[in-house]
Design a protein around this motif. Structure first.
Motif, short mmCIF file in Angstrom:
data_model
loop_
_atom_site.label_atom_id
_atom_site.label_comp_id
_atom_site.label_asym_id
_atom_site.label_seq_id
_atom_site.Cartn_x
_atom_site.Cartn_y
_atom_site.Cartn_z
N ILE A 1 0.85 -1.20 0.00
CA ILE A 1 0.00 0.00 0.00
C ILE A 1 0.88 1.24 0.00
CG2 ILE A 1 -1.63 1.37 1.38
CD1 ILE A 1 -2.83 -1.27 2.34
N LEU B 1 -9.21 -3.87 4.63
CA LEU B 1 -7.77 -4.03 4.94
C LEU B 1 -7.56 -4.90 6.17
CD1 LEU B 1 -6.50 -0.40 4.20
CD2 LEU B 1 -6.29 -2.44 2.74
N LEU C 1 -2.16 -1.09 -3.91
CA LEU C 1 -3.26 -0.15 -3.63
C LEU C 1 -2.69 1.18 -3.14
CD1 LEU C 1 -6.40 0.11 -3.35
CD2 LEU C 1 -6.10 -0.56 -0.93
N VAL D 1 -3.52 4.59 -1.18
CA VAL D 1 -4.55 5.00 -0.20
C VAL D 1 -4.28 6.41 0.30
CG1 VAL D 1 -5.51 4.52 2.11
CG2 VAL D 1 -4.99 2.63 0.56
#
Ligand SMILES: NC[C@H]1CCC[C@@H](CNc2ccc(C(N)=O)cn2)C1
Length: 224
Positions: free
Chosen positions: A84, A101, A128, A130
């Motif tokens: 992430i 998550l 990902l 974020v």
């Protein structure tokens, strides 16, 4: 659940590892947090991991190789980890994403600095992106700590009292109002219902208050 953190400032994470809910979750072995100093993966003796930007501009960009080598090392231990990247360009971190998550066994959090990371990392190595909100802070570390805290709270046995799970957003509602002693202060009194001892009535009042507050302050949450 294991968190691996790729960062230039590993010591920042003592802020959540030494106190409070996260410290207790670590002690109870519900979560573990492993910081990786990105400079340890630098290719040169000056230990730098950034370079000038193609196309010019003042800022520096974090290079591909040190990050890619660090992720490779982490994946030797956690082959299934999800990588992430915390950045203002990411998917908004909301309660739904937090729940998602919290179902992973291992998350690797890449903390950017300078102008950011080489785009080829975001394209090929990050699972990902974020964002904790529409603002810029000086590094991804604080955003990573927010993610760790919000996700860890959702793990079984991290929060002492089950009721704490009813805090804001869990049911897409803002939190209900809270009161404690004294019953009256400066002429301001506690709502009668909370003194009634009738738990069903109290729960109904709290739900109504949460809905009212959400309608007033965050009607957008009601359309989810
Ligand atoms: N171009 C600025 C940008 C380059 C890459 C590193 C980030 C670190 N700062 C962050 C990180 C995350 C967030 C957020 N909203 O989640 C805000 N700020 C800053």
């Amino acid at each position: 659940m294991r968190f691996d953190i790729i960062t230039l400032f590993p010591e920042m994470f003592s802020a959540i590892k030494e106190e409070g809910v996260i410290a207790r979750a670590i002690k109870k072995s519900i979560i573990s947090i492993n910081e990786w100093q990105l400079r340890d993966f630098s290719e040169n003796k000056y230990k730098n991991v950034d370079d000038k930007a193609y196309g010019g501009g003042a800022g520096m960009v974090m290079q591909v190789k040190p990050i890619r080598d660090c992720i490779k090392k982490i994946k030797e231990q956690e082959p299934e980890t999800k990588v992430i990247y915390l950045s203002p360009q990411g998917d908004p971190l909301n309660q739904n994403l937090v729940e998602k998550l919290s179902s992973f066994e291992s998350l690797t959090l890449l903390c950017g600095r300078y102008e950011g990371v080489d785009e080829r990392i975001i394209k090929n190595d990050v699972d990902l992106e974020v964002s904790i909100g529409d603002y810029v802070i000086s590094g991804g570390e604080l955003a990573a700590m927010v993610l760790i805290d919000s996700v860890s709270r959702r793990l079984p046995n991290v929060l002492g009292n089950k009721d704490s799970l009813n805090d804001s957003f869990v049911n897409n509602l803002l939190d209900y109002p809270h009161y404690t002693r004294p019953e009256s202060i400066d002429g301001d009194i506690v709502p009668e219902v909370l003194l009634s001892g009738n738990q069903a009535k109290i729960d109904a009042w709290r739900l109504e208050q949460a809905k009212h507050k959400t309608r007033q302050k965050r009607p957008d949450l009601l359309s989810n």
